[in-house]
Enzyme design. Structure first.
Site, PDB file in Angstrom:
ATOM      1  CG  ASP A  35      -2.089   0.906   1.102  1.00  0.00           C
ATOM      2  OD1 ASP A  35      -2.331   1.399  -0.017  1.00  0.00           O
ATOM      3  OD2 ASP A  35      -2.762   1.150   2.104  1.00  0.00           O
ATOM      4  CG  ASN A  83      -7.255  -2.396  -6.459  1.00  0.00           C
ATOM      5  OD1 ASN A  83      -6.329  -3.172  -6.255  1.00  0.00           O
ATOM      6  ND2 ASN A  83      -7.575  -1.457  -5.572  1.00  0.00           N
TER       7      ASN A  83
END
Ligand code: FPP
Length: 260
Positions: A35, A83
């Site tokens: 991340d 996503n």
């Protein structure tokens, strides 16, 4: 593809397990939530996608270190089922990036005996990427080195639903009695079938969330969260994660062996 912006990866990184680490107590399987790519880029005034490009370099360096230090498997969360909701340009960039990285790195993966697999609903990916994935999987299937799993269009809940459907189908066909369904038969229907569960989950950029990643497999994993953005994740950060792992007492629901 032009060169990614500078990150803190040291090309002279040590080939052998650092002496501060106990080689006998390394995790067999490390999972990573990579991340902070977007924030890494934005903090440098760069477009977000430059963070993904730099993130590939961090992933390559982490794979090589894990392999050199004797860790058996690395599983990385590259693209989640959620996503797809990102801007189209970013999704397209990521798909093209996966294709280019596979084309560019396959020979090195083969030379370094890496066995690569992609975990997730791969049918939804662009056809060219599916073909490259299939080729890379086949060409590295017999390799005896580190297992490198790239979770792509992966969601933990979806994986569990898929496993339940597959078991239900076997039961409906009369091939499996419902009372014979146990943890082993369910695990065998997951994308990770045959892989040992991760011992350590590393999440970068400071968020304390699992984010639908390996929900079943992380049941007993130790979790290490670092504030470092993924493109800056380097040898020092990996060593810190492993030292943190080695400082934990893993009880798996039992008592500490030193407890009187
Ligand atoms: C999360 O950062 C990162 C991703 C969604 C993509 C990760 C993908 C790679 C590093 C490429 C891997 C490539 C291959 C072929 C394995 P973010 O964008 O969510 O960052 P932010 O939280 O700062 O916005």
């Amino acid at each position: 593809m032009s060169r990614p912006p500078a990150t803190s990866h040291d090309l002279t990184a040590s080939k052998f397990c650092p002496p501060e680490l106990d080689r006998e107590r390394l995790p067999a399987h490390v999972a990573v939530i990579m991340d902070g790519n977007g924030r890494w880029a934005e903090s440098r005034g760069l477009p977000r996608v430059m963070g993904h490009r730099a993130g590939v370099e961090a992933l390559k360096a982490t794979l090589r270190l894990c392999s050199d230090w004797g860790i058996g498997a690395l599983t990385a969360y590259a693209f989640s089922t959620e996503n797809w909701s990102r801007p189209g340009d970013e999704v397209n960039f990521l798909m093209t990036l996966f294709e280019r990285v596979l084309q560019r790195e396959l020979r090195t993966l083969e030379e370094e005996q890496v066995r690569i697999r992609f975990l997730g609903d791969l049918e939804a990916l662009p056809l060219k990427l599916q073909e490259l994935i299939s080729d890379a999987t086949d060409r590295t299937a017999g390799n005896g080195g580190i297992h490198f799993n790239v979770c792509t269009n992966y969601g933990g809940r979806r994986e569990l639903v898929r496993a339940a459907q597959r078991l239900a189908r076997q039961a409906a066909n009369g091939d499996l009695a419902p009372e014979d369904i146990d943890e082993n038969s369910l695990a065998a229907e997951l994308f990770t079938a045959g892989e040992q569960d991760p011992d350590l989950l590393i999440r970068t950029s400071g968020e304390h969330r699992i984010s639908n990643f390996l929900l079943w497999q992380l049941a007993y994993a130790e979790i290490h969260v670092t504030d470092v953005f993924w493109p800056d994740f380097n040898e020092k950060a990996l060593k810190q994660a492993l030292l943190d792992f080695q400082s934990r007492s893993r009880r798996f629901g039992g008592l500490d062996p030193l407890t009187p």
